[in-house]
Design an enzyme around this catalytic site. Sequence first.
Site, mmCIF file in Angstrom:
data_model
loop_
_atom_site.group_PDB
_atom_site.id
_atom_site.type_symbol
_atom_site.label_atom_id
_atom_site.label_comp_id
_atom_site.label_asym_id
_atom_site.label_seq_id
_atom_site.Cartn_x
_atom_site.Cartn_y
_atom_site.Cartn_z
ATOM 1 N N ASP A 38 37.231 38.395 34.342
ATOM 2 C CA ASP A 38 38.472 37.446 33.869
ATOM 3 C C ASP A 38 38.801 36.819 35.443
ATOM 4 O O ASP A 38 39.724 36.063 35.378
ATOM 5 C CB ASP A 38 39.575 38.580 33.768
ATOM 6 N N TYR A 66 48.294 48.516 39.297
ATOM 7 C CA TYR A 66 48.156 48.330 40.780
ATOM 8 C C TYR A 66 49.069 48.251 41.731
ATOM 9 O O TYR A 66 50.356 47.883 41.222
ATOM 10 C CB TYR A 66 47.156 47.180 41.093
ATOM 11 N N LYS A 112 42.799 51.861 35.020
ATOM 12 C CA LYS A 112 42.073 51.406 35.987
ATOM 13 C C LYS A 112 43.100 51.083 37.068
ATOM 14 O O LYS A 112 44.139 50.183 37.050
ATOM 15 C CB LYS A 112 41.514 49.971 35.230
#
Length: 290
Positions: free
Chosen positions: A27, A147, A178
């Site tokens: 991406d 994140y 993730k």
Amino acid sequence: MLKTGKLFRLRRLSLAGDDKHLLVPLDHSVSDGPIVPAGQWDDLLRALVAGGVDGIIVHKGRARALAPDVLKSCALVVHLSASTACSSDVNAKVLVGDVEEALRLGADAVSVHVNIGSDTEGQQLADLGAVARSCDGWGMPLIAMVYPRGPRIENPHDPALLAHLVNVAADLGADMVKTSVALPLDRMAEVVANSPIPVLAAGGPPDGSDLIEYGTAVMATGCRGLAIGRRVFSSPSPASLVSRLSAVVHGGSGGSGGGSSSSDGTEPTTRPDGLTDDMAQYSTMVAGVS
């Protein structure tokens, strides 16, 4: 039936059927610009599939352009979040797609990006919750890319912070998460132990060191897979690199450092402190990296 559909799709995210995953995010063309010339996209994808990648992550427009035979043995994950490097706030992610679009494209899963600690964290959390609700309605697996990024983050590799993040993903409805790795790397085991859902380690080693050693050490902490983009698609031989990484994730003989065994094929030695030699060696290597 919808629950069965989600189970079928989750199964396709692991070629070996061991619930472990090697994903290659592609991406970056939205956030940073082209990753390969337009005419080389199919060649790159065929190389990844030949190497044994479990799935690729692309945006919806790129998914529409895929040749039908390219992903003959590879799952398709459609990414629903975006921002660009030109933005006044690169950590502000917005939704640019939805689950229904991904279903029409034949996706096996969708992914959503959330930056905890950013100025727009609230909206990103709301977006994750909304996508999770839609995924439940359609039987679509959801990968949350969560994140620690933004002005409120002092140490993005803090194990306690990462343990918080993976629980945010689980509590808001993701099927897997993730995220960044903890440092020292052996403390990633704490993050995994505190996660109700499978954890995928994002990216390559933060110090740019050997990718296979890094992957072996990460998997030894209990992570259920790797999601590595730039180090793979910029490799002079993506198929070979993916083959070696697949051996690290799923076990096998894809190259030195592959699987959970040492380079001579023996099981890694466990030390008195509970670490394997691979984990200890890599943690020492990156101990000073932030």
